[in-house]
Design a protein around this motif. Structure first.
Motif, short mmCIF file in Angstrom:
data_model
loop_
_atom_site.label_atom_id
_atom_site.label_comp_id
_atom_site.label_asym_id
_atom_site.label_seq_id
_atom_site.Cartn_x
_atom_site.Cartn_y
_atom_site.Cartn_z
N ALA A 44 -58.22 -13.09 -33.18
CA ALA A 44 -57.68 -12.19 -34.20
C ALA A 44 -56.64 -12.92 -35.03
CB ALA A 44 -57.04 -10.95 -33.56
N PHE A 45 -56.47 -12.46 -36.25
CA PHE A 45 -55.30 -12.81 -37.05
C PHE A 45 -54.92 -11.58 -37.84
CE2 PHE A 45 -58.89 -15.25 -39.03
CZ PHE A 45 -59.11 -14.48 -40.15
N TRP A 46 -53.76 -11.62 -38.48
CA TRP A 46 -53.20 -10.43 -39.11
C TRP A 46 -52.89 -10.68 -40.58
CZ3 TRP A 46 -52.70 -11.98 -34.21
CH2 TRP A 46 -52.87 -11.02 -33.20
N PHE A 47 -52.81 -9.58 -41.33
CA PHE A 47 -52.39 -9.61 -42.73
C PHE A 47 -51.39 -8.51 -42.96
CE2 PHE A 47 -57.01 -10.63 -42.82
CZ PHE A 47 -56.93 -11.95 -43.20
N PHE A 48 -50.31 -8.84 -43.66
CA PHE A 48 -49.41 -7.81 -44.17
C PHE A 48 -49.92 -7.42 -45.54
CE2 PHE A 48 -46.68 -9.83 -41.06
CZ PHE A 48 -46.01 -8.75 -40.49
N THR A 49 -49.99 -6.13 -45.82
CA THR A 49 -50.43 -5.66 -47.12
C THR A 49 -49.76 -4.32 -47.42
OG1 THR A 49 -52.37 -5.39 -48.55
CG2 THR A 49 -52.53 -4.48 -46.31
N ALA A 50 -50.18 -3.68 -48.49
CA ALA A 50 -49.60 -2.40 -48.90
C ALA A 50 -50.64 -1.30 -48.77
CB ALA A 50 -49.11 -2.49 -50.34
N THR A 51 -50.17 -0.09 -48.68
CA THR A 51 -51.06 1.07 -48.52
C THR A 51 -52.04 1.21 -49.68
OG1 THR A 51 -49.36 2.47 -49.52
CG2 THR A 51 -49.44 2.40 -47.11
N ASP A 52 -51.69 0.71 -50.87
CA ASP A 52 -52.59 0.84 -52.01
C ASP A 52 -53.54 -0.36 -52.18
OD1 ASP A 52 -50.65 -0.97 -52.80
OD2 ASP A 52 -50.20 0.04 -54.70
N ASN A 53 -53.53 -1.30 -51.23
CA ASN A 53 -54.46 -2.42 -51.26
C ASN A 53 -55.83 -1.91 -50.81
OD1 ASN A 53 -56.02 -4.70 -49.99
ND2 ASN A 53 -54.26 -5.87 -50.72
N ARG A 54 -56.90 -2.36 -51.47
CA ARG A 54 -58.23 -1.85 -51.16
C ARG A 54 -58.70 -2.21 -49.75
NH1 ARG A 54 -60.16 -5.32 -55.87
NH2 ARG A 54 -60.68 -7.34 -54.97
N LEU A 55 -58.03 -3.11 -49.07
CA LEU A 55 -58.38 -3.44 -47.69
C LEU A 55 -57.65 -2.56 -46.67
CD1 LEU A 55 -58.17 -7.35 -47.88
CD2 LEU A 55 -60.21 -5.91 -48.12
N ALA A 56 -56.66 -1.82 -47.12
CA ALA A 56 -55.76 -1.08 -46.21
C ALA A 56 -56.49 -0.09 -45.31
CB ALA A 56 -54.67 -0.36 -47.00
N GLY A 57 -57.63 0.44 -45.75
CA GLY A 57 -58.38 1.39 -44.93
C GLY A 57 -59.15 0.75 -43.79
N GLY A 58 -59.29 -0.57 -43.84
CA GLY A 58 -59.98 -1.29 -42.78
C GLY A 58 -61.48 -1.12 -42.84
N GLY A 59 -62.15 -1.63 -41.81
CA GLY A 59 -63.59 -1.57 -41.69
C GLY A 59 -64.20 -2.94 -41.51
N PRO A 60 -65.54 -3.00 -41.44
CA PRO A 60 -66.21 -4.31 -41.32
C PRO A 60 -65.84 -5.20 -42.50
CG PRO A 60 -67.77 -2.50 -40.98
CD PRO A 60 -66.49 -1.90 -41.48
N ALA A 61 -65.55 -6.47 -42.20
CA ALA A 61 -65.05 -7.36 -43.25
C ALA A 61 -65.58 -8.78 -43.06
CB ALA A 61 -63.52 -7.36 -43.23
N MET A 62 -65.45 -9.55 -44.13
CA MET A 62 -65.78 -10.97 -44.13
C MET A 62 -64.59 -11.72 -44.72
SD MET A 62 -68.94 -11.37 -42.99
CE MET A 62 -69.52 -12.94 -43.58
N ALA A 63 -64.35 -12.91 -44.17
CA ALA A 63 -63.31 -13.78 -44.71
C ALA A 63 -63.91 -15.16 -44.96
CB ALA A 63 -62.14 -13.89 -43.73
N GLN A 64 -63.52 -15.77 -46.07
CA GLN A 64 -63.96 -17.12 -46.41
C GLN A 64 -62.75 -18.03 -46.35
OE1 GLN A 64 -67.11 -16.31 -46.71
NE2 GLN A 64 -66.60 -14.26 -47.35
N PHE A 65 -62.96 -19.23 -45.81
CA PHE A 65 -61.86 -20.17 -45.64
C PHE A 65 -62.29 -21.57 -46.05
CE2 PHE A 65 -59.88 -23.39 -42.81
CZ PHE A 65 -58.57 -23.26 -43.25
N ALA A 66 -61.42 -22.26 -46.77
CA ALA A 66 -61.59 -23.68 -47.08
C ALA A 66 -60.29 -24.36 -46.68
CB ALA A 66 -61.88 -23.90 -48.56
#
Length: 154
Positions: A44-66
């Motif tokens: 796991a890793f974590w993100f700080f964000t705001a309630t109005d961020n479109r990710l705030a509701g959570g759910g299945p997700a994908m992350a890309q890393f370089a």
């Protein structure tokens, strides 16, 4: 090989913890996020964000890393969930996070999201000597001559 490439991934993410994250199945562009790592958590890793961020509701997700040196790439599948454990928030909190929240840890817009990692595909770009020669001369490359690729459970 999978353990080796997984260790390379965590080391690269620690050196440059910026990922592009989006919810699976949504037709919205992924957004840059700063992953907060805990050396004791390897799935796991974590993100700080705001309630109005479109990710705030959570759910299945994908992350890309370089990676910073562009020698490792990853596409990570998982699930975003709100992290309600105050001890985790306290452990991950730092000055660069505090700069975004006027009322600090008690800001009503503050959301801590946990990204529970399920699996990933990881690629390294470490050309062999033969591969470097082929690149320089325009000869036909084989994938194994450019680096490694692995599908891993995280």
């Amino acid at each position: 090989m999978n353990d080796d490439i997984t260790k390379q991934f965590w080391k690269a993410l620690d050196a440059s913890p910026y990922v592009m994250v989006g919810l699976t199945g949504e037709r919205q562009h992924h957004i840059p996020m700063n992953a907060q790592l805990d050396k004791d958590a390897n799935s796991a890793f974590w993100f700080f964000t705001a309630t109005d961020n479109r990710l705030a509701g959570g759910g299945p997700a994908m992350a890309q890393f370089a990676s910073k040196g562009h020698d490792l790439y990853a596409c990570i599948a998982g699930t975003l969930r709100r992290e309600d454990n105050r001890a985790v928030l306290d452990k991950l909190w730092n000055n660069s996070i505090a700069a975004w929240y006027e009322r600090g840890k008690d800001d009503p817009k503050l959301v801590l999201l946990r990204f529970d990692l399920e699996d990933a595909e990881i690629w390294t770009a470490e050309p062999s000597l033969k591969g470097m020669f082929k690149l320089a001369t325009g000869m036909t490359m084989k994938g194994s001559e450019l680096g490694k690729h692995a599908e891993v459970a995280l």
